[in-house]
Design a protein around this motif. Structure first.
Motif, mmCIF file in Angstrom:
data_model
loop_
_atom_site.group_PDB
_atom_site.id
_atom_site.type_symbol
_atom_site.label_atom_id
_atom_site.label_comp_id
_atom_site.label_asym_id
_atom_site.label_seq_id
_atom_site.Cartn_x
_atom_site.Cartn_y
_atom_site.Cartn_z
ATOM 1 N N HIS A 64 0.831 -1.200 0.000
ATOM 2 C CA HIS A 64 0.000 0.000 0.000
ATOM 3 C C HIS A 64 0.870 1.256 0.000
ATOM 4 O O HIS A 64 0.673 2.178 -0.797
ATOM 5 C CB HIS A 64 -0.922 -0.023 1.225
ATOM 6 N N CYS A 65 1.871 1.291 0.880
ATOM 7 C CA CYS A 65 2.758 2.445 0.966
ATOM 8 C C CYS A 65 3.522 2.664 -0.342
ATOM 9 O O CYS A 65 3.720 3.809 -0.772
ATOM 10 C CB CYS A 65 3.754 2.265 2.113
ATOM 11 N N ALA A 66 3.957 1.594 -0.957
ATOM 12 C CA ALA A 66 4.693 1.712 -2.213
ATOM 13 C C ALA A 66 3.827 2.356 -3.293
ATOM 14 O O ALA A 66 4.284 3.245 -4.033
ATOM 15 C CB ALA A 66 5.178 0.343 -2.663
ATOM 16 N N MET A 67 2.582 1.918 -3.386
ATOM 17 C CA MET A 67 1.683 2.504 -4.381
ATOM 18 C C MET A 67 1.449 3.987 -4.092
ATOM 19 O O MET A 67 1.468 4.827 -5.001
ATOM 20 C CB MET A 67 0.341 1.760 -4.372
ATOM 21 N N MET A 68 1.260 4.321 -2.824
ATOM 22 C CA MET A 68 1.020 5.713 -2.456
ATOM 23 C C MET A 68 2.244 6.580 -2.721
ATOM 24 O O MET A 68 2.135 7.728 -3.172
ATOM 25 C CB MET A 68 0.612 5.812 -0.991
ATOM 26 N N ALA A 69 3.431 6.050 -2.449
ATOM 27 C CA ALA A 69 4.665 6.804 -2.673
ATOM 28 C C ALA A 69 4.840 7.146 -4.149
ATOM 29 O O ALA A 69 5.455 8.175 -4.485
ATOM 30 C CB ALA A 69 5.868 6.012 -2.164
ATOM 31 N N LEU A 70 4.300 6.319 -5.028
ATOM 32 C CA LEU A 70 4.377 6.565 -6.471
ATOM 33 C C LEU A 70 3.243 7.451 -6.960
ATOM 34 O O LEU A 70 3.172 7.751 -8.157
ATOM 35 C CB LEU A 70 4.361 5.234 -7.227
ATOM 36 N N ILE A 72 0.056 6.677 -7.013
ATOM 37 C CA ILE A 72 -0.993 5.887 -7.669
ATOM 38 C C ILE A 72 -2.283 6.002 -6.879
ATOM 39 O O ILE A 72 -2.291 5.920 -5.647
ATOM 40 C CB ILE A 72 -0.541 4.427 -7.812
ATOM 41 N N GLY A 73 -3.402 6.206 -7.602
ATOM 42 C CA GLY A 73 -4.673 6.379 -6.913
ATOM 43 C C GLY A 73 -5.856 6.182 -7.832
ATOM 44 O O GLY A 73 -5.775 5.458 -8.847
ATOM 45 N N HIS A 74 -6.979 6.806 -7.498
ATOM 46 C CA HIS A 74 -8.232 6.643 -8.241
ATOM 47 C C HIS A 74 -8.030 6.933 -9.728
ATOM 48 O O HIS A 74 -7.400 7.920 -10.103
ATOM 49 C CB HIS A 74 -9.307 7.577 -7.673
ATOM 50 N N GLY A 75 -8.577 6.044 -10.547
ATOM 51 C CA GLY A 75 -8.488 6.197 -11.992
ATOM 52 C C GLY A 75 -7.273 5.527 -12.613
ATOM 53 O O GLY A 75 -7.201 5.401 -13.842
ATOM 54 N N ALA A 89 -2.590 -7.712 -4.724
ATOM 55 C CA ALA A 89 -3.636 -6.884 -5.326
ATOM 56 C C ALA A 89 -4.216 -5.881 -4.340
ATOM 57 O O ALA A 89 -4.598 -4.766 -4.727
ATOM 58 C CB ALA A 89 -4.752 -7.780 -5.877
ATOM 59 N N TRP A 90 -4.286 -6.251 -3.055
ATOM 60 C CA TRP A 90 -4.831 -5.327 -2.054
ATOM 61 C C TRP A 90 -4.070 -4.000 -2.061
ATOM 62 O O TRP A 90 -4.664 -2.930 -1.928
ATOM 63 C CB TRP A 90 -4.723 -5.900 -0.651
ATOM 64 N N GLY A 91 -2.746 -4.074 -2.177
ATOM 65 C CA GLY A 91 -1.950 -2.848 -2.138
ATOM 66 C C GLY A 91 -2.366 -1.848 -3.197
ATOM 67 O O GLY A 91 -2.286 -0.630 -2.990
ATOM 68 N N VAL A 92 -2.807 -2.355 -4.346
ATOM 69 C CA VAL A 92 -3.302 -1.507 -5.426
ATOM 70 C C VAL A 92 -4.696 -0.997 -5.092
ATOM 71 O O VAL A 92 -4.990 0.202 -5.178
ATOM 72 C CB VAL A 92 -3.325 -2.291 -6.752
ATOM 73 N N THR A 93 -5.569 -1.896 -4.695
ATOM 74 C CA THR A 93 -6.972 -1.564 -4.438
ATOM 75 C C THR A 93 -7.115 -0.533 -3.333
ATOM 76 O O THR A 93 -7.984 0.350 -3.403
ATOM 77 C CB THR A 93 -7.755 -2.836 -4.096
#
Length: 365
Positions: A64-70, A72-75, A89-93
């Motif tokens: 989750h943190c990795a996706m946020m640091a990049l 990445i979000g809605h859309g 997959a949860w980390g993305v969702t």
């Protein structure tokens, strides 16, 4: 009964070191974050060959943190292998982005680079590859595709501590590396734990802010954050375990190679390990025609086996709204319906290894 994994053997062998480390944390009452967690971060970064490692409360939070640091979000969309544990997959969702599932190869069971480009759209922001069962995915081909389309590559290293791709440690290859220290992992905590490794200070700073309630300075919250800190006791335990990880990794490789070289039963198919990788055999997964029959057979022989993972991500009920159906990822589906995991952990004796090999070779339908 030989368990598939027996953590008690490690604890009994290193009881003194573990309890002394826990007592040191208790003496300082450094329970949430603190110097023991910080010390482990430095040690783990050095082990992985990167400047930064940010400890978090579990591997799912690391993703989750990795996706946020990049950002990445809605859309947004992120390419994810269908053959993995659901937390990938949860980390993305959790960010509001959509995981786009891609099939695995027939032989390595890792994400199939040849199936990635057809899933890329103008909303795709990253490819999340998984070093599944401790076997590195084909990072070079995935990175080539990512660079062509201007995408990030993030590594899910939850099962691959110490694995090598072309001589380089996993967790040092992509934009970010995400680790789990769940009990049973090759490097494990006495509870939950995780880490995100990276080369860029900006990512490290973002993750340390996100995991610490959105602040760098206490009570001054710069962003919406989370309570994802690594506990002090887990940091101390992990520092002890990290000292033994090379020894454990060597033994896992010994056992894994014994299985590969000595299990000859044509009813059993094993994962392929490309020559440019050095896996760490977190799990030794095989496929066979009737996995339930095989598991019952091994149980009667005094050996515990189980399944990783009986339902691929794209067919999980939680993702029914994405519209996937049977046949969309046929290799992942075949693996899910035919997989069995054999006992493998560093403290297994050679007699126990031979017992597993002999039972596998004697198996008939």
């Amino acid at each position: 009964m030989l368990k598939r994994i027996d953590l008690s053997r490690d604890f009994q062998k290193h009881r003194k070191e573990y309890l002394e480390a826990i007592e040191a944390v208790c003496e300082e009452t450094a329970f949430s974050g603190g110097r023991f967690a910080d010390q482990f971060d430095k040690e783990f970064a050095a082990y992985c060959g990167v400047p930064y490692a940010a400890g978090v409360n579990n591997g799912t939070s690391a993703l989750h943190c990795a996706m946020m640091a990049l950002g990445i979000g809605h859309g947004d969309e992120v390419i994810v292998p269908a053959n993995t544990y659901i937390a990938t997959a949860w980390g993305v969702t959790y960010t509001g982005a959509v995981p786009v599932f891609v099939d695995c190869t027939k032989d390595t069971w890792e994400i199939d680079p040849d199936k990635i480009e057809e899933k890329i759209t103008d909303r795709t922001k990253a490819i999340l590859g998984v070093h599944l069962y401790g076997q590195p995915f084909e990072f070079g081909k995935v990175k080539e595709i990512a660079d062509k389309h201007g995408l990030y590559v993030v590594e899910d290293c939850a099962q691959a501590h110490g694995a090598l791709y072309q001589g380089k440690m996993v967790g040092s290859l992509g934009e970010l590396g995400c680790f789990s220290f769940y009990p049973g992992k090759n490097l494990y905590a006495f509870g939950e734990g995780g880490s995100v490794t990276c080369h860029k200070r900006e990512y490290y700073d973002a993750i340390t802010t996100i995991k610490n309630q959105g602040c760098q300075v206490r009570y001054y919250h710069d962003v919406v954050g989370y309570n994802y800190r690594l506990e002090g006791i887990q940091g101390a335990v992990l520092s002890v375990s990290l000292n033994f990880l090379p020894e454990w990794t060597d033994r896992r490789r010994q056992i894994g190679k014994c299985y590969i070289n000595e299990i000859k039963n044509p009813l059993i198919t094993m994962q392929v390990h490309p020559e440019n990788t050095d896996p760490v055999f977190h799990l030794f997964v095989i496929t066979t025609k009737d996995p339930d029959h095989f598991i019952a057979y091994m149980d009667k022989k005094g050996m515990e086996c189980n399944k990783h993972y009986p339902v691929p991500c794209h067919l999980q009920k939680a993702y029914a709204d994405l519209g996937y159906k049977e046949g969309d990822c046929p290799n992942a589906e075949y693996l899910a319906s035919h997989c069995v995991t054999l006992p493998l952990f560093p403290e297994m004796t050679q007699d126990e290894v031979k017992m597993v090999i002999d039972a596998c070779n004697a198996y008939t339908l």
